[in-house]
Each structure stands twice: as structure tokens, then as C-alpha cells.
Motif scaffolding. Structure first.
Motif, PDB file in Angstrom:
ATOM      1  N   ASP A  75       2.809 -21.980   2.406  1.00 28.58           N
ATOM      2  CA  ASP A  75       2.005 -22.633   3.448  1.00 28.58           C
ATOM      3  C   ASP A  75       2.219 -21.996   4.816  1.00 28.58           C
ATOM      4  O   ASP A  75       1.397 -22.141   5.714  1.00 28.58           O
ATOM      5  N   ARG A  76       3.310 -21.251   4.981  1.00 30.08           N
ATOM      6  CA  ARG A  76       3.601 -20.628   6.271  1.00 30.08           C
ATOM      7  C   ARG A  76       3.206 -19.156   6.320  1.00 30.08           C
ATOM      8  O   ARG A  76       3.024 -18.594   7.389  1.00 30.08           O
ATOM      9  N   VAL A  77       3.103 -18.493   5.157  1.00 28.26           N
ATOM     10  CA  VAL A  77       2.795 -17.061   5.135  1.00 28.26           C
ATOM     11  C   VAL A  77       1.468 -16.742   4.465  1.00 28.26           C
ATOM     12  O   VAL A  77       0.998 -15.609   4.543  1.00 28.26           O
ATOM     13  N   GLY A  78       0.860 -17.706   3.809  1.00 26.33           N
ATOM     14  CA  GLY A  78      -0.432 -17.439   3.167  1.00 26.33           C
ATOM     15  C   GLY A  78      -1.514 -17.203   4.205  1.00 26.33           C
ATOM     16  O   GLY A  78      -1.363 -17.560   5.369  1.00 26.33           O
ATOM     17  N   HIS A  79      -2.565 -16.586   3.802  1.00 23.10           N
ATOM     18  CA  HIS A  79      -3.730 -16.339   4.667  1.00 23.10           C
ATOM     19  C   HIS A  79      -3.381 -15.442   5.852  1.00 23.10           C
ATOM     20  O   HIS A  79      -3.899 -15.629   6.942  1.00 23.10           O
ATOM     21  N   ASN A  80      -2.504 -14.491   5.639  1.00 27.56           N
ATOM     22  CA  ASN A  80      -2.205 -13.555   6.719  1.00 27.56           C
ATOM     23  C   ASN A  80      -2.308 -12.128   6.190  1.00 27.56           C
ATOM     24  O   ASN A  80      -2.690 -11.900   5.044  1.00 27.56           O
ATOM     25  N   ARG A  81      -1.983 -11.199   7.045  1.00 34.08           N
ATOM     26  CA  ARG A  81      -2.025  -9.784   6.690  1.00 34.08           C
ATOM     27  C   ARG A  81      -0.616  -9.214   6.789  1.00 34.08           C
ATOM     28  O   ARG A  81       0.130  -9.553   7.706  1.00 34.08           O
ATOM     29  N   VAL A  82      -0.290  -8.347   5.823  1.00 36.26           N
ATOM     30  CA  VAL A  82       1.038  -7.756   5.764  1.00 36.26           C
ATOM     31  C   VAL A  82       0.903  -6.241   5.665  1.00 36.26           C
ATOM     32  O   VAL A  82       0.258  -5.737   4.736  1.00 36.26           O
ATOM     33  N   ALA A  83       1.494  -5.550   6.610  1.00 38.35           N
ATOM     34  CA  ALA A  83       1.521  -4.093   6.575  1.00 38.35           C
ATOM     35  C   ALA A  83       2.934  -3.641   6.249  1.00 38.35           C
ATOM     36  O   ALA A  83       3.896  -4.088   6.876  1.00 38.35           O
ATOM     37  N   PHE A  84       3.045  -2.792   5.243  1.00 36.98           N
ATOM     38  CA  PHE A  84       4.323  -2.187   4.880  1.00 36.98           C
ATOM     39  C   PHE A  84       4.337  -0.771   5.452  1.00 36.98           C
ATOM     40  O   PHE A  84       3.332  -0.070   5.385  1.00 36.98           O
ATOM     41  N   VAL A  85       5.474  -0.358   5.995  1.00 35.77           N
ATOM     42  CA  VAL A  85       5.600   0.991   6.548  1.00 35.77           C
ATOM     43  C   VAL A  85       6.626   1.754   5.709  1.00 35.77           C
ATOM     44  O   VAL A  85       7.803   1.394   5.672  1.00 35.77           O
ATOM     45  N   THR A  86       6.146   2.777   5.025  1.00 35.98           N
ATOM     46  CA  THR A  86       7.005   3.659   4.245  1.00 35.98           C
ATOM     47  C   THR A  86       6.227   4.912   3.893  1.00 35.98           C
ATOM     48  O   THR A  86       5.007   4.897   3.843  1.00 35.98           O
ATOM     49  N   THR A 111      -0.282  -0.467   2.971  1.00 36.76           N
ATOM     50  CA  THR A 111       0.892   0.375   3.171  1.00 36.76           C
ATOM     51  C   THR A 111       0.493   1.532   4.068  1.00 36.76           C
ATOM     52  O   THR A 111      -0.506   2.212   3.810  1.00 36.76           O
ATOM     53  N   ALA A 112       1.263   1.723   5.127  1.00 40.16           N
ATOM     54  CA  ALA A 112       0.971   2.759   6.119  1.00 40.16           C
ATOM     55  C   ALA A 112       2.198   3.663   6.269  1.00 40.16           C
ATOM     56  O   ALA A 112       3.320   3.223   6.058  1.00 40.16           O
ATOM     57  N   PRO A 113       1.974   4.910   6.660  1.00 37.05           N
ATOM     58  CA  PRO A 113       3.099   5.838   6.833  1.00 37.05           C
ATOM     59  C   PRO A 113       3.836   5.680   8.168  1.00 37.05           C
ATOM     60  O   PRO A 113       4.884   6.281   8.361  1.00 37.05           O
ATOM     61  N   SER A 114       3.292   4.878   9.092  1.00 36.34           N
ATOM     62  CA  SER A 114       3.931   4.726  10.402  1.00 36.34           C
ATOM     63  C   SER A 114       3.605   3.358  10.982  1.00 36.34           C
ATOM     64  O   SER A 114       2.637   2.707  10.582  1.00 36.34           O
ATOM     65  N   ARG A 115       4.412   2.943  11.952  1.00 34.97           N
ATOM     66  CA  ARG A 115       4.129   1.681  12.647  1.00 34.97           C
ATOM     67  C   ARG A 115       2.798   1.756  13.390  1.00 34.97           C
ATOM     68  O   ARG A 115       2.083   0.766  13.477  1.00 34.97           O
ATOM     69  N   ASP A 116       2.490   2.916  13.951  1.00 37.99           N
ATOM     70  CA  ASP A 116       1.224   3.059  14.675  1.00 37.99           C
ATOM     71  C   ASP A 116       0.044   2.758  13.763  1.00 37.99           C
ATOM     72  O   ASP A 116      -0.878   2.028  14.145  1.00 37.99           O
ATOM     73  N   GLU A 117       0.071   3.322  12.561  1.00 39.68           N
ATOM     74  CA  GLU A 117      -1.034   3.079  11.619  1.00 39.68           C
ATOM     75  C   GLU A 117      -1.042   1.635  11.155  1.00 39.68           C
ATOM     76  O   GLU A 117      -2.115   1.053  10.954  1.00 39.68           O
ATOM     77  N   ALA A 118       0.119   1.034  10.979  1.00 37.25           N
ATOM     78  CA  ALA A 118       0.190  -0.384  10.606  1.00 37.25           C
ATOM     79  C   ALA A 118      -0.431  -1.235  11.710  1.00 37.25           C
ATOM     80  O   ALA A 118      -1.203  -2.162  11.434  1.00 37.25           O
ATOM     81  N   ALA A 119      -0.098  -0.921  12.958  1.00 40.55           N
ATOM     82  CA  ALA A 119      -0.651  -1.664  14.089  1.00 40.55           C
ATOM     83  C   ALA A 119      -2.172  -1.546  14.127  1.00 40.55           C
ATOM     84  O   ALA A 119      -2.878  -2.553  14.318  1.00 40.55           O
TER      85      ALA A 119
END
Length: 132
Positions: A75-86, A111-119
């Protein structure tokens, strides 16, 4: 603990940073710390930055713990977006499995290769994550 959690209230984002040798149990602890933080609000997006982790070692029982944690806080994390950086393919494979095991939570993963791309994927100014 191998995970550090920062809540970035202005960008409505939580940043979980894994360093050293990261296990599924430590990621579950990081998730718990994240959603129980006083600054966390339901619907905040998440960035799990594992780019500085020397190793991401998620054994089956650790994966079960991490998936269980997500369901406890659904109920606290559903309906959101999650970016993984690796950039590590072995970590990407584990993250895809995690995504499949939590597909009932109505979350979007990337999944993104950098924080910039995740942002950028989250629609944030890259500086929002770079400064954290």
C-alpha cells in the motif's frame, strides 16, 4: 549495512544506494528503512542505485525476503515507478526476476546505466539525483 537510503522530498523520490557486497536481505532492510522514514510519502518513486556495489549476491531466500518486504508495504510502494541503476548483466537478470515476482504491485520498472538516465526516465532533472 550495505544500503544507504535518502528521501528526496522535493522530487518525491527515494534513493537507495547499495555499496560493497549487497544481499537480498540488505535490500529488504533498505526498503523497510525507506518506507518507514518520516519523509516518505506513498507514491514516491524509487531509485535503487547498485552501480557502486562490488557484488549483488541475492540468494533464493534473500530474494524471497525482498519480495515479501515489497508485499508487506504494497500500500506504500504500489503504483509508483522504480529505476534500477546498474551496468552489470548479472544484476539486470536478478532485477528482471524481482520485477516478475512483484508484477502484482502495479509498479513500473526500468533499468538504467546511470543516475542521470534514471532521473530522465522518472521525469526529473538529473541534478536531483546527482546532488544526493
Amino acid at each position: 549495512m550495505a544500503c544507504d537510503v535518502k528521501i528526496l522530498s522535493q522530487s518525491r523520490t527515494a534513493l537507495l544506494i547499495g555499496t560493497g557486497h549487497v544481499t537480498g536481505y540488505e535490500l529488504a532492510e533498505g526498503c523497510t528503512e525507506m518506507v518507514e522514514d518520516a519523509l516518505w510519502n506513498d507514491g514516491f518513486n524509487e531509485v535503487w542505485d547498485l552501480s557502486a556495489a562490488r557484488a549483488v549476491d541475492i540468494q533464493p531466500d534473500g530474494l524471497d525476503e525482498l519480495v515479501s518486504c515489497m508485499h508487506v508495504y504494497a500500500d506504500r510502494v504500489g503504483h509508483n515507478r522504480v529505476a534500477f541503476v546498474t551496468t552489470k548483466e548479472t544484476v539486470r537478470i536478478l532485477l528482471r526476476l524481482f520485477e516478475q515476482l512483484t508484477r502484482d504491485l502495479d509498479r513500473s520498472y526500468h533499468t538504467a546505466p546511470s543516475r542521470d538516465e534514471a532521473a530522465l526516465w522518472l521525469g526529473l532533472d538529473p541534478r536531483a539525483l546527482a546532488e544526493a
